[in-house]
Design an enzyme around this catalytic site. Structure first.
Site, PDB file in Angstrom:
ATOM      1  N   ASN A  24       1.554  11.689  -3.135  1.00 11.42           N
ATOM      2  CA  ASN A  24       2.703  12.585  -3.074  1.00 11.42           C
ATOM      3  C   ASN A  24       2.164  14.003  -2.930  1.00 11.42           C
ATOM      4  O   ASN A  24       0.941  14.233  -2.986  1.00 11.42           O
ATOM      5  CB  ASN A  24       3.620  12.406  -4.289  1.00 11.42           C
ATOM      6  CG  ASN A  24       2.955  12.753  -5.601  1.00 11.42           C
ATOM      7  OD1 ASN A  24       2.165  13.696  -5.713  1.00 11.42           O
ATOM      8  ND2 ASN A  24       3.262  11.982  -6.634  1.00 11.42           N
ATOM      9  N   LYS A  26       2.171  16.667  -4.850  1.00  9.60           N
ATOM     10  CA  LYS A  26       1.430  17.176  -6.012  1.00  9.60           C
ATOM     11  C   LYS A  26       0.033  16.582  -6.073  1.00  9.60           C
ATOM     12  O   LYS A  26      -0.947  17.290  -6.332  1.00  9.60           O
ATOM     13  CB  LYS A  26       2.216  16.867  -7.298  1.00  9.60           C
ATOM     14  CG  LYS A  26       1.502  17.223  -8.577  1.00  9.60           C
ATOM     15  CD  LYS A  26       1.535  18.721  -8.833  1.00  9.60           C
ATOM     16  CE  LYS A  26       1.051  19.032 -10.227  1.00  9.60           C
ATOM     17  NZ  LYS A  26      -0.212  19.757 -10.243  1.00  9.60           N
ATOM     18  N   GLU A  27      -0.088  15.285  -5.818  1.00 10.49           N
ATOM     19  CA  GLU A  27      -1.403  14.647  -5.823  1.00 10.49           C
ATOM     20  C   GLU A  27      -2.297  15.231  -4.723  1.00 10.49           C
ATOM     21  O   GLU A  27      -3.490  15.481  -4.949  1.00 10.49           O
ATOM     22  CB  GLU A  27      -1.260  13.134  -5.634  1.00 10.49           C
ATOM     23  CG  GLU A  27      -0.636  12.432  -6.822  1.00 10.49           C
ATOM     24  CD  GLU A  27      -0.187  11.011  -6.524  1.00 10.49           C
ATOM     25  OE1 GLU A  27      -0.167  10.204  -7.479  1.00 10.49           O
ATOM     26  OE2 GLU A  27       0.158  10.704  -5.360  1.00 10.49           O
ATOM     27  N   ASP A  93       5.862   3.787  -4.829  1.00  9.06           N
ATOM     28  CA  ASP A  93       5.517   2.378  -4.637  1.00  9.06           C
ATOM     29  C   ASP A  93       6.375   1.758  -3.542  1.00  9.06           C
ATOM     30  O   ASP A  93       5.900   0.964  -2.730  1.00  9.06           O
ATOM     31  CB  ASP A  93       5.723   1.593  -5.938  1.00  9.06           C
ATOM     32  CG  ASP A  93       4.801   2.055  -7.049  1.00  9.06           C
ATOM     33  OD1 ASP A  93       3.694   2.541  -6.736  1.00  9.06           O
ATOM     34  OD2 ASP A  93       5.181   1.934  -8.220  1.00  9.06           O
TER      35      ASP A  93
END
Length: 141
Positions: A24, A26-27, A93
């Site tokens: 995502n 943020k990751e 997911d």
């Protein structure tokens, strides 16, 4: 055999050589060490992630801003349709499951990204509850 990864944690070297990674926003920001505020920032980060980990592509989910598919020779940003969201549990997911299913079925990345954008509809319908035979049966009746 293609390997698709939904990354966890901050140490991504363990994913070296996978086919596609699906962080995502943020990751992705955490792993490249900077804020990604526009499509160009996301593209640069995606290429950086791919090059650093020897990946074919990076699919970055961007919440209300949709998602971005980035490879060395193809970049695609797909906007999402605004919806009222109550719980995003499992959204990542669901995106990777939809994406992998479509790629394995032979769809190209552009088509897959449009298909994958429908993934959250499934989550909204079952409201992130445990998947039971009864919940699943509404899709096959």
């Amino acid at each position: 055999i293609p390997i698709f990864v939904d990354p966890k944690g901050k140490r991504w070297k363990k994913y070296y050589g996978a086919s596609i990674i699906t962080p995502n926003l943020k990751e992705a920001e955490d792993v490249v060490g900077r804020e990604l505020t526009c499509d160009e920032d996301v593209e640069e980060a995606g290429i950086e992630i791919c090059n650093h980990l020897g990946l074919n592509a990076c699919l970055i989910t961007r919440g209300q801003n949709g998602m971005s598919y980035i490879s060395n020779d193809f970049k695609l940003h797909v906007c999402s349709e605004a919806k009222e969201i109550y719980d995003v549990s499992g959204a990542g997911d669901t995106v990777i499951a939809s994406f992998v299913s479509a790629i394995v079925a032979g769809f190209d990345p552009e088509t897959v990204n449009f298909i994958t954008l429908d993934s959250p509809n499934f989550l909204i319908l079952i409201n992130a509850s445990p998947l039971t035979t009864q919940n699943l049966s509404i899709f096959f009746v």
